[in-house]
Design an enzyme around this catalytic site. Structure first.
Site, mmCIF file in Angstrom:
data_model
loop_
_atom_site.group_PDB
_atom_site.id
_atom_site.type_symbol
_atom_site.label_atom_id
_atom_site.label_comp_id
_atom_site.label_asym_id
_atom_site.label_seq_id
_atom_site.Cartn_x
_atom_site.Cartn_y
_atom_site.Cartn_z
ATOM 1 N N ASP A 415 25.098 -28.170 20.847
ATOM 2 C CA ASP A 415 25.387 -28.369 22.263
ATOM 3 C C ASP A 415 26.881 -28.537 22.515
ATOM 4 O OD1 ASP A 415 24.453 -29.066 25.041
ATOM 5 O OD2 ASP A 415 25.413 -30.960 24.530
ATOM 6 N N GLU A 466 26.471 -23.195 21.604
ATOM 7 C CA GLU A 466 26.634 -23.110 23.047
ATOM 8 C C GLU A 466 28.132 -23.298 23.299
ATOM 9 O OE1 GLU A 466 25.769 -25.301 27.286
ATOM 10 O OE2 GLU A 466 26.008 -26.416 25.431
#
Length: 734
Positions: A415, A466
């Site tokens: 993330d 990401e």
């Protein structure tokens, strides 16, 4: 254990009163040096125990049954001696009620942390950190025989003292003070008789003399929020049944194969399901959709459900909201046996400030950087890990390996990588690196280490970034100076394409570049195309609601967009609910609107997704050359007037080309002459306007055949019909 391993204990008269008081108060950093059993220089063995308010204390030797009376020294510390050498024993205590209470002595055991473990952690290279740190129900040898109990190990270098508090000692840690093993700050204690399911925390005395209570950073289980204690986990007894899957995975490269991923939030997919119920219902649901992978939003323990798991307090503890760690193993095992890979979101960039968590763990910055310009993430009100600290980096690298090892996870989606890479990420005040730049060199080294280690130890997994900027080399191997990820989310494609389809079709002709720009850089990295939870929440609306027009146009637009996503070079990810065009945006507080599947239009979108996934698996042209510009040829990229985009995907020799034409206008296009790279018959393998998808049924009667009429730079062409807001795919048949 041999006598030579035992230190010579101080005599009763040589122990300063202050040390006895510190042991009694649980503030001594080495209570084992006073308590427990010790060989004296005269050959006798002295036993000391902490028993405040006792009337009588006796050590009962295990081998002979001999009773050794202990006498009170001071402050509740008792002492006695015998001449039989080291032995296993228990402490019998009589209080004012006259009833004997007999328990084993935690201070008679050698450390559970060996020198090799200490060395590896000191070097920041302990790849199985969870085997040692945390709480483990286990056997541990005393003098002559093993005893079952629980070992507690924690890292707290700034602490003056550390105690274990829990349900097994009435949350009073004075009887379970830990010993500091080394200058690095490892504290440990083995408590015999303590069983799984007991709750506990560490009580830490800070450098300023204050006590703070912290959950275990390496706890393998935790209480259900809003409760915050750690839980002693049962040693796993789960018997995996995914051996075939794991063997096959190790022989494959997921980055070069088909990958279509269904992203879901486990707590709100169908609220009320535990891991085991979710396993059965999810597998049954997915069997009609043909995704290759499932991606779970973070499953590590987190106190605030509204964070969706992205503010983690228990990095090694699967959330107890859905069951036990073995229940999670069952979920993953069932998915593997049904043929689905499992990816999990992992959050190594930041952590929340909750008082029981990692923030200022031992009274000051430890896991986070001490400088707020480096250690604070202002956007999210969280702390940032100190990636330059060897032990912090070890904690994170081992955590990635933990999920891959213990739960057979097939990949981690990391993330918010951009927030890790840049020192000035969303900051007005920031500290340049040693070269004066904005790159976080320590964080880069961490990402390279975790990726290289994961790929080395677990062939066939995927590490996915990401990453929302144009950082070069995200998916380049670490030995070539890259970050070493296997795939990168293509956020540019997502932003541009959604911005395009949100426009009314009458204006789209002026914005063709929003569609074509992603092809300029489509092969600069190994990309995954995401329509994730972030795009269908917080007022952004669902994919369906982004489409302009009436209900028919919204459904048609959704079908067209999905076909475009599946046709574009790269892997695909779709968030739950979008596979049937849920009308409302997602909220973690409620489940999906499953009732909408009673509507033929929404059921048609779901049917289309299943067909797209089947095509993605079966047609090598759709994935064999995802990261190779030779894997795509333009057919029509500049027909902005008609809002048409067309290209062909091609695989290696023997894999037939698939030509795709997308009509983003709301007008039917008939007799459209389309240049094609090969002469012959092209069968219509997909038409998003088909009646089976609740479309109008307009199309090309199953196929088109080329003519020797030049068009779009090709000597061969065919006339095709493309319904409004629709995609039509043709497969070359020869």
């Amino acid at each position: 254990m041999t006598d030579e391993l035992q230190p010579v204990a101080p005599t009763a008269t040589s122990i300063p009163d202050g040390e006895l008081r510190a042991v009694a108060d649980g503030t001594h950093s080495g209570p084992h040096a006073i308590l427990g059993q010790h060989l004296q220089g005269d050959g006798r063995t002295v036993i000391r125990a902490r028993r405040p308010l006792a009337e009588r204390v006796t050590a009962v030797l295990t081998s002979s049954g001999e009773r050794v009376e202990l006498h009170h020294l001071a402050h509740g510390i008792w002492q006695g001696a015998h001449g039989h050498g080291l032995d296993d024993y228990e402490i019998e205590t009589v209080y004012t009620d006259g009833v004997p209470h007999t328990v084993d002595d935690p201070y008679r055991f050698l450390p559970v942390v060996g020198e090799v473990d200490q060395f590896l952690f000191g070097e920041g290279r302990h790849e199985r950190l969870w085997h040692v740190f945390g709480a483990h129900h286990r056997e541990h040898w005393g003098t002559h025989a093993p005893v079952r109990g629980t070992s507690f190990v924690v890292w707290a270098p700034h602490a003056q003292a550390v105690r274990v508090i829990g349900s097994f000692n009435g949350w009073d840690g004075r009887a379970h003070a830990m010993r500091r093993l080394d200058a690095l700050g490892i504290w440990e204690l083995f408590v015999p008789g303590v069983s799984p399911h007991e709750t506990y925390k560490f009580q830490i005395r800070t450098a300023s003399g204050e006590w703070v209570e912290k959950a275990d950073p390496l706890a393998l289980h935790a209480e259900q929020p809003p409760q915050t204690a750690s839980v002693i986990a049962n040693p796993s007894t789960y018997e995996w049944g995914d051996g075939d899957w794991m063997s096959a995975r190790a022989q494959k490269d997921p980055h070069t194969g088909p990958m279509t991923t269904y992203e879901l939030h486990a707590m709100s997919w169908r609220p009320g399901l535990g891991y085991r119920e979710l396993a059965d219902q999810l597998v049954e649901y997915l069997d009609g959709l043909e995704f290759t992978h499932v991606e779970f939003m973070p499953l590590a323990e987190h106190p605030f459900g509204g964070s969706w798991g992205y503010q983690v307090t228990g990095y090694y503890a699967p959330t107890s909201r859905l069951g036990s760690p073995d229940d999670l193993r069952y979920l993953i095992d069932r998915l593997h046996q049904a043929g689905y890979g499992v990816i999990m979101d992992w959050v190594p960039g930041h952590f929340p400030k909750d008082s029981f968590g990692l923030a200022e763990f031992d009274g000051q910055a430890l896991y986070e950087h001490a400088d707020p310009r480096l250690g604070e993430q202002l956007d999210w009100g969280t702390k940032v890990f100190n990636f330059g600290d060897s032990q912090v980096r070890n904690f994170l690298v081992a955590n990635a390996l933990y999920w891959l090892e213990e739960f057979h996870i097939d990949g981690l989606r990391v993330d918010a990588v951009a927030s890790i890479l840049y020192l000035d990420y969303s900051r007005e005040e920031w500290v340049p690196n040693i070269h004066g730049g904005r790159e976080n060199l320590e964080a880069i080294a961490f990402l390279q280490e975790v990726n290289a280690t994961a790929y080395k130890l677990y062939p066939g997994i995927a590490m996915i970034a990401e990453e929302s900027t144009s950082w070069a080399g995200v998916t380049k191997p670490t030995e070539w100076g890259g970050l070493g990820f296997g795939l990168k989310w293509n956020m540019g494609w997502m932003n541009d394409s959604l911005r395009y389809v949100e426009r009314d079709p009458i204006y789209r002709s002026h914005h063709q570049g929003d569609l074509t720009f992603s092809f300029v850089y489509a092969w600069s990295e190994r990309f995954l195309l995401p329509i994730s939870h972030d795009e269908v929440v917080h007022g952004k609306g669902s994919l369906y609601s982004k489409m302009p027009g009436d209900e028919w146009q919204k459904l048609a637009g959704t079908r067209l967009f999905l076909a475009y996503q599946w046709g574009h070079p790269g892997k695909q990810l779709l968030f739950m609910g979008q596979e049937f065009a849920q009308q409302t945006e997602w909220s973690e507080s409620r489940g999906l609107d499953w009732w909408q599947l009673d509507n033929p239009g929404h059921a048609g979108v779901q049917r289309l997704v299943g067909d797209l996934n089947r095509l993605a698996k079966n047609e090598g042209a759709l994935w064999q050359r995802d990261d190779d510009p030779a894997g795509m040829v333009w057919l029509s990229g500049d027909d902005a007037a008609n809002s048409v985009l067309a290209f062909a995907r091609r695989g290696f020799d023997g894999s037939p080309d698939v030509a795709m034409i997308f009509n983003f206008s709301n007008q039917v296009i008939s007799g459209y002459r389309l240049g094609l790279p090969h002469a012959g018959r092209w069968s219509e393998v997909l038409n998003t306007d088909a009646e089976s998808y609740a479309g109008s049924g307009a199309g090309n009667y199953g196929s088109v055949t080329t003519e020797e009429t030049p068009s779009h730079g090709f000597t061969q062409s065919a006339t095709v019909t493309v319904p409004p807001l629709a995609a039509v795919w043709f497969k070359y048949e020869g």
